[in-house]
Design an enzyme around this catalytic site. Structure first.
Site, mmCIF file in Angstrom:
data_model
loop_
_atom_site.group_PDB
_atom_site.id
_atom_site.type_symbol
_atom_site.label_atom_id
_atom_site.label_comp_id
_atom_site.label_asym_id
_atom_site.label_seq_id
_atom_site.Cartn_x
_atom_site.Cartn_y
_atom_site.Cartn_z
ATOM 1 N N TRP A 201 3.133 11.170 -3.981
ATOM 2 C CA TRP A 201 2.031 10.361 -4.488
ATOM 3 C C TRP A 201 1.817 9.173 -3.530
ATOM 4 C CZ3 TRP A 201 1.655 5.225 -5.524
ATOM 5 C CH2 TRP A 201 0.478 4.797 -6.156
ATOM 6 N N ASP A 368 -14.178 4.946 -15.166
ATOM 7 C CA ASP A 368 -12.906 5.671 -15.073
ATOM 8 C C ASP A 368 -12.191 5.629 -16.416
ATOM 9 O OD1 ASP A 368 -10.016 6.263 -13.819
ATOM 10 O OD2 ASP A 368 -11.480 6.637 -12.238
ATOM 11 N N ARG A 445 3.957 10.030 -17.660
ATOM 12 C CA ARG A 445 3.013 8.941 -17.944
ATOM 13 C C ARG A 445 2.625 8.960 -19.436
ATOM 14 N NH1 ARG A 445 -3.220 7.922 -16.007
ATOM 15 N NH2 ARG A 445 -3.073 5.741 -15.640
ATOM 16 N N LYS A 478 -15.448 12.898 -12.949
ATOM 17 C CA LYS A 478 -14.157 12.896 -12.243
ATOM 18 C C LYS A 478 -13.159 13.571 -13.173
ATOM 19 C CE LYS A 478 -10.741 9.644 -10.329
ATOM 20 N NZ LYS A 478 -10.502 8.208 -10.115
ATOM 21 N N TRP A 479 -12.631 14.706 -12.733
ATOM 22 C CA TRP A 479 -11.675 15.483 -13.554
ATOM 23 C C TRP A 479 -10.280 15.175 -13.009
ATOM 24 C CZ3 TRP A 479 -12.590 21.109 -15.488
ATOM 25 C CH2 TRP A 479 -11.412 21.671 -15.978
ATOM 26 N N ASP A 480 -9.527 14.437 -13.775
ATOM 27 C CA ASP A 480 -8.207 13.977 -13.341
ATOM 28 C C ASP A 480 -7.106 14.851 -13.948
ATOM 29 O OD1 ASP A 480 -6.298 12.344 -12.200
ATOM 30 O OD2 ASP A 480 -7.012 10.488 -13.111
ATOM 31 N N MET A 481 -5.897 14.767 -13.434
ATOM 32 C CA MET A 481 -4.740 15.538 -13.938
ATOM 33 C C MET A 481 -3.503 14.791 -13.471
ATOM 34 S SD MET A 481 -2.248 17.943 -13.730
ATOM 35 C CE MET A 481 -1.735 19.488 -14.405
ATOM 36 N N ASP A 550 -4.515 8.193 -4.448
ATOM 37 C CA ASP A 550 -4.578 6.920 -5.168
ATOM 38 C C ASP A 550 -4.303 5.755 -4.233
ATOM 39 O OD1 ASP A 550 -5.363 7.653 -7.627
ATOM 40 O OD2 ASP A 550 -3.370 7.741 -8.508
HETATM 41 C C1 DGJ Z 1 -5.188 8.647 -11.504
HETATM 42 C C2 DGJ Z 1 -6.368 8.681 -10.592
HETATM 43 O O1 DGJ Z 1 -6.004 9.156 -9.348
HETATM 44 C C3 DGJ Z 1 -6.961 7.281 -10.524
HETATM 45 O O2 DGJ Z 1 -8.018 7.259 -9.592
HETATM 46 C C4 DGJ Z 1 -7.413 6.871 -11.882
HETATM 47 O O3 DGJ Z 1 -8.465 7.701 -12.294
HETATM 48 C C5 DGJ Z 1 -6.248 6.941 -12.849
HETATM 49 N N1 DGJ Z 1 -5.589 8.224 -12.799
HETATM 50 C C6 DGJ Z 1 -6.710 6.675 -14.252
HETATM 51 O O4 DGJ Z 1 -5.728 6.868 -15.173
#
Ligand code: DGJ
Length: 744
Positions: A201, A368, A445, A478-481, A550
């Site tokens: 990361w 976000d 998390r 924005k599809w986050d994981m 990030d």
């Molecule tokens: C991780 C993403 O990479 C960030 O840009 C942001 O959207 C956070 N999650 C939000 O929890």
């Protein structure tokens, strides 16, 4: 043009275009022998002149009374285990009687003047028939009735061959596929350096290069996502090959889950290159009549070094993988509020930020994490995809309207694969959450993973997201994981099929993407997994851009973006200017350098615009104008890496249009050095005879001057002048804009 030359008499298959050749044949025992892969050859026939055989003591013989033909030392196309080849196999199938021995022999071939889809999986495609040709080779294992179809597609205008495999159970008993590599390629030698993208990361896809050694060298992921740690990309480069010259063989898997990529050097100095779904924990049961499809592997051969390799991937992905109409459209300059506010915002704050951003020239506001449920920190509400009434009392729809009224588009963040225990879904459907019965479900998390191997979960999430997306004018998602998968187990699969979990999970993710894209084809999707934890070609098929990392810090981004560009185009890399001191590393790079790095990607801002000084606002307005002027060049042009941040204090790269008329060059210096050597930067790819105007210098140069003498980067210093301290600082950079002068 691509051509597929089939010689039925000698049973050879030659895939070729103007760049490369791939040649194999059917052996006397019906198995496939690999003959050649590399620079294009004119093949006259008579493969027998290229066959290499030698007596190998202690090897297993293929034919009675023949001591030299052993699978152990034959280069193969689809090796299976246990019958004399002791290298790692492409396939292993466990049968009813417990045996794992298979003998796939040739049955037939078919040539198709296009590229067929792979059911339920992302894959490269062609829009018109002449763009590619496909060869399908059918092999059968007579004892079990297993049928393997090897698919080879050669693209006409690129040094690219793709491969995939399907296995059908045409027998009467179930088969358990324990291992199925999408590609296995036996190269005749082992003098290579292995290149892959590795990290963690915040420092994803750093370039690793080491000599290939006897034995196995592998990378992979068993985390459920392609991961921050390794990327499904591996290259074998001839020693001495560099960015602009030398031979490189590379492979990239169009897949977003567990993968294995490896190179195995055997005792006879041949190299077996493989890539596919990671066999660890994988086992797929095929009942009679059922079929399993492997993901696609993309093979690139370059004789012009790593840039040649990357440019082939970039063109292929821009034209034949990223299916969104956004691939050809100008991407909006966006602002994302994450680093500007984290969870702490109100509707008014967002509208104020958007207003200010709009004044700067920003075109898209992305809201976000934190807009839904009771989400005020990361312990709650994932899964509750309806607006937080305290923060957004007038709802998402009204917020979108307010932002639209400012002349901006509106975008929204989701993390659809996750739930917190404090969420409606977790309370109502605990059986939809991944976990092994009787064992602790570990959090990442504070969150848990929804079981996307269950179609009702995918349908439910589609409904939730579709309701939100249909209720407001949302033009970007924005599809986050944000976690890896542990305690992998699905309550719906039964004990025999738990080995299918990870792949079914990925198929579920793809199914949801497919549904959303079909319903909302205009939405611009950006994939994300704690930054770049799922930056792979599988995601790009659905989402044309990915949040690269990030880590938004410019100097860190040099390595991340340089490494990412090995396989992925600038059009796919989200790159934002963020505030200083930077939130990930505390560094304070100049605003100019922050934008000079972020220009080489999909440009945006990740900060609170209300906190900017007037001077910063003026600089940012100009930055946005620069990006808007060049964004088509940046996303569609040819990208060249010039100086590597992994080797030097300086990094440089450039992007140029197809006509060699416009180019943008970025040059970066990490630390300022005392009394240092002269600095000059040689460009590449320009028209030698043409004259280029370099805007920032106000000077004209011929293409050959720029390529052979180079741009002089040492700041001018006139005799008698004092040492100019203002010109010396860390994290400096320069942007050069080149325009070819067209003689009238
Ligand atoms: C991780 C993403 O990479 C960030 O840009 C942001 O959207 C956070 N999650 C939000 O929890």
């Amino acid at each position: 043009m691509a051509s597929l030359q089939v010689n039925q008499k000698e049973r050879t298959f030659h895939l070729t275009n103007k760049y490369c050749s791939y040649l194999f044949r059917v052996m006397e025992n019906g198995q496939l022998e690999h003959l050649y892969y590399g620079k294009k050859i004119e093949y006259l026939g008579q493969y027998d002149r290229f066959i290499e055989r030698s007596y190998r003591p202690v090897s297993v013989g293929e034919f009675d009374s023949d001591l030299v033909t052993s699978l152990e030392s034959i280069k193969q196309e689809f090796p299976s285990a246990g019958s004399g080849d002791f290298r790692e196999p492409a396939i292993e199938i466990i049968q009813e009687d417990g045996s794992h021995i298979m003998e796939f022999t040739y049955d037939r071939y078919e040539v198709i003047a296009e590229k067929p889809k792979i059911p339920h999986l992302p894959a490269t495609f062609c829009k018109e028939a002449h763009e590619a040709e496909t060869l399908l080779i059918t092999l059968t294992d007579s004892l079990t009735g297993a049928v393997a179809v090897l698919a080879y597609t050669i693209f006409s205008e690129l040094p690219v061959i793709t491969r995939s495999v399907s296995i059908t159970n045409s027998g009467n008993n179930p088969l358990r596929v324990n291992r199925l590599m999408s590609l296995s390629l036996d190269l005749p030698d082992s003098e290579y350096e292995i290149i892959h993208l590795s990290g963690a990361w915040g420092r994803e896809r750093h370039v690793e290069r080491t000599p290939l050694r006897p034995g196995l060298q592998s990378i992979g992921s068993t985390r459920g996502i392609s991961s921050h740690v390794h990327n499904p990309f591996l290259a074998l480069a001839k020693p001495g090959s560099q960015e602009h010259q030398g031979e490189v063989y590379a492979v990239n898997l169009v897949y977003s889950g567990n993968f294995l990529a490896q190179a195995e050097v055997d005792s006879y100095s041949t190299t077996r290159l493989m890539i596919g779904i990671h066999p660890d924990k994988f086992c797929w049961t095929l009942k009679p009549g059922e079929c399993f499809y492997s993901p696609e592997a993309v093979l690139v051969y370059s004789e012009s070094g790593l840039n040649g390799m990357s440019q082939a991937y970039h063109s292929l992905y821009n034209k034949h993988l990223i299916r969104s109409s956004w691939t050809e459209r100008e991407r909006p300059v966006l602002i994302n509020n994450w680093e500007g506010t984290y969870f702490d915002f109100t509707e008014q704050k967002i509208v104020d930020m958007a207003k200010k951003a709009g004044e700067l020239g920003i075109e898209l506001f992305v809201l976000d994490d934190g807009w839904f449920g009771r989400r005020n920190n990361d312990t709650s509400s994932l899964g509750d995809w309806f607006e937080n009434p305290e923060k957004l009392p007038n709802g998402i729809s009204n917020l979108a309207k307010k932002i639209n009224a400012l002349g901006m588009k509106f975008g929204l963040w989701f993390e659809p694969e996750m739930v917190n225990s404090d969420s409606h879904i977790m309370r109502e459907h605990p059986d939809w959450v991944v976990g092994t019965p009787g064992r602790q479900r570990k959090h990442g998390r504070h969150q848990y993973v929804l079981d996307y191997s269950q179609p009702p979960v995918v349908d439910y999430l589609f409904k939730l997201m579709n309701d939100v997306l249909s209720s407001a004018r949302i033009e970007y998602v924005k599809w986050d994981m944000n976690r890896c998968i542990s305690e992998a187990y699905s309550l719906s699969l039964g004990k025999e099929r738990q080995g299918e979990f990870f792949h079914r999970y990925v198929l579920g993710v793809y199914a949801l993407y497919e549904k959303l894209i079909t319903e909302h084809p205009e939405i611009l999707f950006e994939s994300c997994a704690s930054g770049g934890g799922r930056f792979d070609p599988g995601m790009l098929y659905y989402a044309p851009q990915t949040w690269t990392s990030d880590d938004s810090e410019a100097i860190e981004r040099l390595k991340i973006q340089y490494g990412t560009s090995m396989a992925y185009p600038l059009s796919s890399m989200g790159a934002h200017v963020s505030t200083i001191p930077n939130h990930q590393v505390g560094r304070t790079a100049p605003l100019q350098t922050r934008s000079n790095v972020a220009y080489f990607g999909i440009f945006g801002y990740e900060l609170d615009p209300l906190a900017l000084s007037e001077e910063e606002c003026n600089v940012i307005k100009k930055q946005i104008q620069v990006y808007k002027r060049h964004r088509r060049l940046i996303t569609q042009g040819t990208f060249y890496r010039l100086l590597s941040p992994f080797e030097k204090n300086e990094t440089a790269w450039m992007v140029m249009d197809a006509e060699c008329e416009h180019a943008l060059v970025g040059w970066y210096q990490v630390l300022s050095r005392p009394n240092q050597a002269y600095l000059r930067l040689k460009l590449v790819g320009l028209d030698e005879m043409a004259v280029y105007f370099v805007e920032e210098l106000g000077q004209r140069f011929t293409g050959s001057e720029l390529m052979n003498i180079g741009l002089i980067l040492t700041p001018p210093h006139k005799a008698g002048q004092d040492f100019n301290i203002a010109e010396k600082y860390d994290f400096s950079s320069q942007l050069f804009t080149l325009t070819k002068e067209i003689s009238s």
